[in-house]
Motif scaffolding. Sequence first.
Motif, PDB file in Angstrom:
ATOM      1  N   LEU A 118       0.859  -1.184   0.000  1.00 13.93           N
ATOM      2  CA  LEU A 118       0.000   0.000   0.000  1.00 13.93           C
ATOM      3  C   LEU A 118       0.897   1.236   0.000  1.00 13.93           C
ATOM      4  N   CYS A 119       0.560   2.199  -0.840  1.00 11.89           N
ATOM      5  CA  CYS A 119       1.407   3.384  -1.024  1.00 11.89           C
ATOM      6  C   CYS A 119       0.553   4.637  -0.873  1.00 11.89           C
ATOM      7  N   THR A 120       0.941   5.525   0.055  1.00 11.25           N
ATOM      8  CA  THR A 120       0.155   6.738   0.275  1.00 11.25           C
ATOM      9  C   THR A 120       0.478   7.852  -0.708  1.00 11.25           C
ATOM     10  N   HIS A 143       8.386  -5.962  -4.840  1.00  6.02           N
ATOM     11  CA  HIS A 143       7.533  -6.501  -5.906  1.00  6.02           C
ATOM     12  C   HIS A 143       8.285  -7.565  -6.699  1.00  6.02           C
ATOM     13  N   GLY A 144       9.572  -7.348  -6.889  1.00  2.00           N
ATOM     14  CA  GLY A 144      10.374  -8.330  -7.610  1.00  2.00           C
ATOM     15  C   GLY A 144      10.486  -9.642  -6.873  1.00  2.00           C
ATOM     16  N   TYR A 169      -0.995  -1.010  -4.458  1.00  2.00           N
ATOM     17  CA  TYR A 169      -2.170  -0.148  -4.454  1.00  2.00           C
ATOM     18  C   TYR A 169      -1.786   1.274  -4.067  1.00  2.00           C
ATOM     19  N   GLY A 170      -2.270   2.237  -4.839  1.00  5.93           N
ATOM     20  CA  GLY A 170      -2.006   3.638  -4.533  1.00  5.93           C
ATOM     21  C   GLY A 170      -2.605   4.513  -5.609  1.00  5.93           C
ATOM     22  N   HIS A 177       5.267   2.500  -9.922  1.00  6.42           N
ATOM     23  CA  HIS A 177       5.140   1.215  -9.237  1.00  6.42           C
ATOM     24  C   HIS A 177       3.686   0.771  -9.058  1.00  6.42           C
ATOM     25  N   ILE A 178       2.751   1.717  -9.152  1.00  2.00           N
ATOM     26  CA  ILE A 178       1.356   1.409  -8.830  1.00  2.00           C
ATOM     27  C   ILE A 178       0.758   0.481  -9.885  1.00  2.00           C
ATOM     28  N   THR A 179       0.216  -0.648  -9.432  1.00  2.00           N
ATOM     29  CA  THR A 179      -0.469  -1.577 -10.340  1.00  2.00           C
ATOM     30  C   THR A 179      -1.987  -1.432 -10.259  1.00  2.00           C
TER      31      THR A 179
END
Length: 253
Positions: free
Chosen positions: A50-52, A66-67, A74-75, A83-85
């Motif tokens: 999770l990314c703010t 992630h690798g 998520y962000g 990086h957000i998927t």
Amino acid sequence: MLDIAAIPALRDNYIWIIHDGRHALVVDPGEAAPALEFLAAHGLRPRAILCTHRHADHTGGIAELHGVYNVPVYGRRHPNNPHITHDLHEGDRLEFDAPTIAFDIIEIPGHLDDHIAFVGPDILFCGDVMFGAGCGRNFEGTPAQLHHSLQRLAALPDTTRVYCAHEYTEANLRFALACEPDNPDVHRRIADTQRLRAASQPSLPSTIAQEKATNPFLRCNATGIVRTLERQGLADTSEIAVFTALREWRNHF
């Protein structure tokens, strides 16, 4: 039963890891190594990141994590955050079955335009918008936007635990004391924070109730704060003018 672990990273960041003893969610990994070490030591399998917001001290470890684990990220999607998927917006709801938790997403601009918060049951992950006894700098947008975002967070239930992304509480409380020297809640929080830090414990999470009692950026109508700023020459004592003056003062404090 969920646990939320504070993983120190970089100079003063926290990576928050939410877990049930088997599965985990990793919040704002500014670097990978501390998160990878904690996950391995506790036998945890991450389910998501999770990314703010896009600042490097919140995203620097995402690519490596992630690798290793190939989990969704998520962000809020932004050109400078590749990086957000899974792109999140105001009103979205994010649900996980392991660990079992759900978050409502709110957009809280004012630090950066892409900043979001993850709001769970009595839990708030607010990145760099609200800190212990403080708030983030106004890098993008307007002071009014930052003030509005903080007011949205302050409107959450008083029992909500506030998981900020930095260990800034002691420094912020020194500013809070300068703003409001007669506030007994500030004095108590200073003593409590000093005890925690002396024992190498995080000062976080706080609660919304504690922030409303001690965080000057949530107390722009407090008589003591207004009088302090008036003594410094502030003539406009509207709430947004007080907030703007506080943020400018804190920038140079």
